[in-house]
Design a protein around this motif. Structure first.
Motif, PDB file in Angstrom:
ATOM      1  N   SER A  11     -31.718  77.705 -37.228  1.00  0.00           N
ATOM      2  CA  SER A  11     -30.957  77.187 -38.353  1.00  0.00           C
ATOM      3  C   SER A  11     -31.531  77.792 -39.631  1.00  0.00           C
ATOM      4  N   LEU A  12     -30.713  78.571 -40.320  1.00  0.00           N
ATOM      5  CA  LEU A  12     -31.168  79.253 -41.524  1.00  0.00           C
ATOM      6  C   LEU A  12     -30.453  78.700 -42.755  1.00  0.00           C
ATOM      7  N   ARG A  13     -31.201  78.620 -43.843  1.00  0.00           N
ATOM      8  CA  ARG A  13     -30.630  78.117 -45.099  1.00  0.00           C
ATOM      9  C   ARG A  13     -29.440  78.961 -45.539  1.00  0.00           C
ATOM     10  N   SER A  14     -29.570  80.266 -45.333  1.00  0.00           N
ATOM     11  CA  SER A  14     -28.563  81.196 -45.847  1.00  0.00           C
ATOM     12  C   SER A  14     -27.444  81.510 -44.859  1.00  0.00           C
ATOM     13  N   SER A  15     -27.424  80.851 -43.714  1.00  0.00           N
ATOM     14  CA  SER A  15     -26.427  81.179 -42.693  1.00  0.00           C
ATOM     15  C   SER A  15     -24.998  80.880 -43.150  1.00  0.00           C
ATOM     16  N   LYS A  16     -24.858  79.951 -44.096  1.00  0.00           N
ATOM     17  CA  LYS A  16     -23.521  79.615 -44.590  1.00  0.00           C
ATOM     18  C   LYS A  16     -23.130  80.445 -45.803  1.00  0.00           C
ATOM     19  N   SER A  17     -24.091  81.216 -46.302  1.00  0.00           N
ATOM     20  CA  SER A  17     -23.815  82.062 -47.465  1.00  0.00           C
ATOM     21  C   SER A  17     -23.012  83.288 -47.046  1.00  0.00           C
ATOM     22  N   ASP A  22     -28.921  87.721 -48.614  1.00  0.00           N
ATOM     23  CA  ASP A  22     -29.705  86.470 -48.557  1.00  0.00           C
ATOM     24  C   ASP A  22     -30.150  86.193 -47.124  1.00  0.00           C
ATOM     25  N   LEU A  23     -29.226  86.380 -46.191  1.00  0.00           N
ATOM     26  CA  LEU A  23     -29.530  86.123 -44.789  1.00  0.00           C
ATOM     27  C   LEU A  23     -30.599  87.082 -44.274  1.00  0.00           C
ATOM     28  N   GLU A  26     -34.061  86.160 -45.625  1.00  0.00           N
ATOM     29  CA  GLU A  26     -34.647  84.996 -44.965  1.00  0.00           C
ATOM     30  C   GLU A  26     -35.166  85.357 -43.572  1.00  0.00           C
TER      31      GLU A  26
END
Length: 200
Positions: A11-17, A22-23, A26
């Motif tokens: 689960s990555l913070r930037s996965s929805k970006s 950004d991805l 990270e």
């Protein structure tokens, strides 16, 4: 988008970006903390490079494949040594062709060798950075000496060939370029010894 690193869901913070940069940042940060680097990316089951990944708009699943820095260094050193042997052989063929005044064959071999030498120098430079050893300054001086000798030798060979001075061109290859390539081979062996002794 479903994200994985080495086939393990994460689960990555930037996965929805929508910003792929950004991805990537990270993922690289995570890998760096584990002593790894990104090797390639699988987007919906297709292996692609970073630039292609950045250009993709819609992705359902992405898997980031890594390699340990140690494994990358050792693999690169092994490939570099093999490649260097091929380059030296190609330069020998070029010199032999010049002895026979076969300028076209010599030029073909020389072009192949120059491309190989450029790749070799770039690879060694990257390995120096990855190893970041205490002896870096001394080794950089040794590497720079070989690099300068190679560039000078290749330039002189090219000039002699333009002037159709085949014997002189062959002499530069044998007396300056190949000894410098042999020096690079010894330098790579030193890097290998340093890599073996490094605490990763």
């Amino acid at each position: 988008m479903i994200t994985s690193i080495d086939d393990k869901r994460v689960s990555l913070r930037s996965s929805k970006s929508r910003d792929r940069e950004d991805l990537l940042r990270e993922v690289k940060e995570i890998l760096s903390n584990e002593g790894k680097v990104l090797r390639f990316i699988e987007a919906d089951g297709v292996a692609i490079e970073e630039e292609a990944f950045k250009a993709l708009r819609e992705i359902v699943m992405v898997n980031f494949i890594s390699i340990s820095v140690q494994e990358l260094v050792m693999e690169s050193l092994e490939n570099s040594e093999k490649h260097l042997i091929t380059i030296i052989d190609t330069m020998d063929k070029s010199a032999c062709a010049l002895d026979k005044k076969q300028a076209d064959d010599a030029m073909t071999a020389l072009i192949d060798a120059v491309e190989g030498i450029c790749w070799q120098l770039e690879t060694i430079y990257k390995l120096q950075i990855l190893l970041s050893v205490e002896e870096r300054e001394r080794m950089d001086e040794e590497f720079e000496a070989h690099r300068e000798a190679l560039i000078d030798g290749l330039e002189r060979t090219s000039e002699f060939m333009k002037e159709r001075k085949h014997a002189e061109a062959a002499g530069i290859i044998r007396e300056k370029i190949n000894p410098s390539l042999d020096g690079l081979h010894s330098y790579i062996e030193n890097l290998r010894s340093l890599a073996h002794g490094k605490a990763w």
